[in-house]
Design a protein around this motif. Structure first.
Motif, PDB file in Angstrom:
ATOM      1  N   LEU A 143       0.840  -1.189   0.000  1.00  0.00           N
ATOM      2  CA  LEU A 143       0.000   0.000   0.000  1.00  0.00           C
ATOM      3  C   LEU A 143       0.883   1.249   0.000  1.00  0.00           C
ATOM      4  CD1 LEU A 143      -3.179   0.175   2.181  1.00  0.00           C
ATOM      5  CD2 LEU A 143      -2.169   2.121   1.045  1.00  0.00           C
ATOM      6  N   LEU A 146       1.294   5.381  -0.374  1.00  0.00           N
ATOM      7  CA  LEU A 146       0.520   6.615  -0.194  1.00  0.00           C
ATOM      8  C   LEU A 146       1.118   7.737  -1.042  1.00  0.00           C
ATOM      9  CD1 LEU A 146      -0.209   6.651   3.635  1.00  0.00           C
ATOM     10  CD2 LEU A 146      -1.763   6.103   1.788  1.00  0.00           C
ATOM     11  N   MET A 176       4.432   2.761   3.800  1.00  0.00           N
ATOM     12  CA  MET A 176       3.410   3.770   3.531  1.00  0.00           C
ATOM     13  C   MET A 176       3.955   5.169   3.825  1.00  0.00           C
ATOM     14  SD  MET A 176       0.273   1.695   5.278  1.00  0.00           S
ATOM     15  CE  MET A 176      -1.136   2.655   4.819  1.00  0.00           C
ATOM     16  N   LEU A 190       4.806   8.200   1.238  1.00  0.00           N
ATOM     17  CA  LEU A 190       4.147   9.485   1.490  1.00  0.00           C
ATOM     18  C   LEU A 190       5.174  10.615   1.537  1.00  0.00           C
ATOM     19  CD1 LEU A 190       1.581  11.045   2.377  1.00  0.00           C
ATOM     20  CD2 LEU A 190       2.140  10.452   4.710  1.00  0.00           C
TER      21      LEU A 190
END
Lengths: 345, 295
Positions: free
Chosen positions: A83, A85, A140, A144
């Motif tokens: 996942l 971001l 993640m 980000l």
């Protein structure tokens, strides 16, 4: 001893047969029903342009491009289980690579497009090398942070990038001729059919990737990485392949967006676009081929309607994120696959 | 051209920023340390605290100090309640799954932020400082309110430290952080500890918001920067380590202040975000902590 050598030779024979089969593996279509469904979806999309109003055709063009973005994201998040971001970084990178080369070097649109894809490939490979040293929550946050740094960089170098205001591509970058045909980027029909053509290529390409051996490796890493490792696969390289593929396709989507609509701006690299990719994929169904298209279609139309009603339409994005995450983590197509249609991968 | 006044000013500004940052980051760090989840909506709790401080300053009659004190009480209580509700309504139901929590708190970020936009509108709003007294230095006057921020922040951190180390509640929190299952076996109500920790973390952010409002205006998008900087601090200091967080807050606050005075604030932010990414990639336990996380 002799027994041993016969065993080895039989293994060799089996491997040879395997290799023989592998030659035309690309020709074999695994999961024919999904292939048929993809083709049917493509034909419906193509026919839609004759049925819909001009406004909706334009909306559909945008949906197709954003679907490519979401499909690229899905390759990493849905199939490989990583996942991120920060995929707006790749979208924005493709957008700027294509837009800036058209703007400053006057390259023709197809050349800018190819440059952007090649640059995205290198960029996502390098970021992947770093980011994939982490996993889970750290991954993640790292993605980000990289994306945030990239976004801030587009603001910091606003003399070149146009920053928040953005830049409009000059008129001679709004059309191109290829193989004797002339393409005008201000025409809705041309834009739709180009977006459709590239969407179709990406969809078919992703069909073969996900239903083939590489896609199965991605899924194996998602389901159980230590076991995949134990089976002799270098899972870091598998994840890196997924990351690079994902980033490159997201860059392609960004490049397409820049060249089609002739505008580049910082907002496309912002946090919000990373979340849109996540949202579209989550709603449609992570780890399904057609999920991102469905999710993008539904969410784009919903946001379009809501933004006419209120300025705070993002509140709905927040609610949907929480609700989907809590009750439908498999998304629409993922839930359908689980209940009724197991081949919908 | 003497550089000393600039340096002194930058250091003071850096210390003020470090104090607010320390509170906000401690909230994030506490939540991560005990619950092992990352709260992306943390900056929004900061923003709500700031908006409440503005509302108290404007709607409560009397001198600004009265509104300020009431805000300092009401804002953490309200935000703590909000966080408690969010924990009950969402986080408990997804069982604090680390990745699911990040996605859900991103959802909360949008909801809280947009709700603030709906109710307070898009304008930035200023609040009067509770008192005006300018401290004279040979080169410039400096607002005593800013020094007051530093004092309050230090007092709160000392209080938090005392609570974690010396009180029963702190013991329960540390036990839960150390080993959730064993803590549960010993009859510690882990569920309640989680709710309390999430609320306390949010309250710290809200106090940060209240303190900062007389310096900078309240705005519905103001939560982004504290969130980002808190991430930087928590990660550089070592996830979940409170001494590391304090040390990193001072370091980042000071260097951000210095960088922002001498270079562009955007460049300072680029440097700090890249620093986070690089620390996570190459030294995930943080720069200050030895091994593992400590409270």
């Amino acid at each position: 001893m002799s027994l041993h050598s016969t065993e080895i030779s039989s293994v060799k024979a089996a491997k040879a047969a395997e290799a023989e089969k592998g030659k035309d593996r690309f020709m074999i279509i695994h999961n024919g029903r999904l292939f048929a469904l993809s083709l049917a979806t493509l034909s419906v999309l193509f026919v839609l342009q004759f049925a819909l109003s001009d406004y909706l055709v334009l909306a559909l063009t945008r949906i197709l491009i954003m679907s490519i973005f979401a499909m690229g994201y899905n390759m990493l998040m849905g199939y490989t289980g990583l996942l991120s971001l920060g995929h707006a970084m790749f979208f924005g990178f493709g957008l700027y690579a294509a837009g800036l080369s058209s703007y400053y070097f006057g390259t023709s649109l197809p050349v800018s497009f190819v440059i952007a894809i090649a640059a995205s490939l290198v960029f996502s490979f390098v970021i992947g090398l770093l980011a994939l040293r982490t996993e889970g929550v750290s991954f993640m946050i790292v993605t980000l942070m990289f994306a945030q740094a990239a976004y801030l960089a587009t603001l910091y170098f606003s003399k070149i990038t146009g920053g928040d205001q953005g830049m409009t591509l000059p008129t001679d970058a709004r059309s191109f001729s290829l193989l004797g045909a002339n393409f005008d980027m201000t025409s809705d029909v041309v834009r739709f059919n180009l977006a459709f053509g590239i969407f179709a290529v990406v969809l078919i390409f992703f069909f073969f990737v996900t239903q083939g051996p590489l896609g199965r490796l991605f899924t194996a890493v998602r389901e159980n990485e230590p076991r995949t490792q134990m089976l002799g696969f270098d899972t870091y390289r598998v994840r890196l392949a997924a990351f690079t593929l994902s980033g490159t396709v997201c860059g392609l989507a960004g490049a397409l967006y820049a060249l089609m609509f002739g505008y580049i701006g910082s907002a496309f690299a912002g946090f919000h676009y990373s979340i849109e990719a996540l949202l579209f994929t989550l709603v449609g169904g992570p780890g399904t081929l057609l999920g991102p298209l469905l999710g993008t279609g539904i969410m784009t139309m919903l946001i379009d309607r809501l933004s006419g009603i209120t300025t705070a339409y993002l509140i709905i994005i927040g609610i949907i994120l929480i609700v989907v995450n809590m009750w439908f983590p498999k998304g629409i197509l993922g839930t359908i696959r689980e209940r009724w249609v197991p081949w919908l991968k | 051209m003497d550089i000393a006044p600039y340096l002194l000013l930058a250091t003071l500004e850096g210390l003020v920023q470090a104090s607010v940052l320390m509170l906000t980051a401690l909230g994030l760090s506490l939540v991560f340390g005990v619950m092992r989840v990352v709260n992306v909506a943390h900056g929004e709790f900061f923003m709500v605290g700031a908006l409440i401080a503005w509302a108290c300053g404007v709607y409560i009659p009397g001198p600004p100090a009265v509104g300020f004190v009431i805000g300092l009480v009401v804002a953490p209580l309200f935000v703590g309640g909000l966080a408690w509700f969010a924990d009950w309504a969402v986080l408990k139901r997804i069982n604090y799954n680390p990745e699911g929590t990040i996605v859900s708190t991103i959802g909360m970020l949008y909801i809280i932020q947009q709700f603030a936009l709906l109710t307070f509108g898009p304008d930035a709003r200023a609040v009067d400082a509770p008192f005006y007294y300018t401290i004279r230095t040979p080169w410039f006057g400096y607002s005593s309110y800013k020094l007051f921020i530093i004092v309050i922040a230090l007092a709160l951190v000392a209080g938090l430290w005392f609570m974690l180390r010396r009180s029963k509640v702190g013991l329960l929190m540390r036990a839960t952080q150390f080993d959730k299952e064993t803590a549960q076996n010993f009859g510690i109500p882990v569920d309640k500890v989680y709710s309390a920790v999430f609320a306390i973390g949010a309250m710290l952010a809200a106090i940060g918001g209240v303190l900062v409002v007389p310096n900078q205006q309240a705005h519905y998008l103001m939560g982004t920067d504290p969130l980002l900087l808190s991430f930087v601090v928590v990660i550089v200091g070592g996830l979940g380590s409170i001494p590391g967080t304090i040390a990193a807050a001072v370091l980042i606050g000071l260097s951000d202040g210095l960088l922002s005075v001498f270079f562009s604030p955007t460049l300072a932010k680029i440097v700090s975000t890249l620093l986070v990414a690089i620390v996570l990639v190459f030294k995930p336990q943080g720069l200050f902590s030895g091994k593992g996380a400590r409270a």
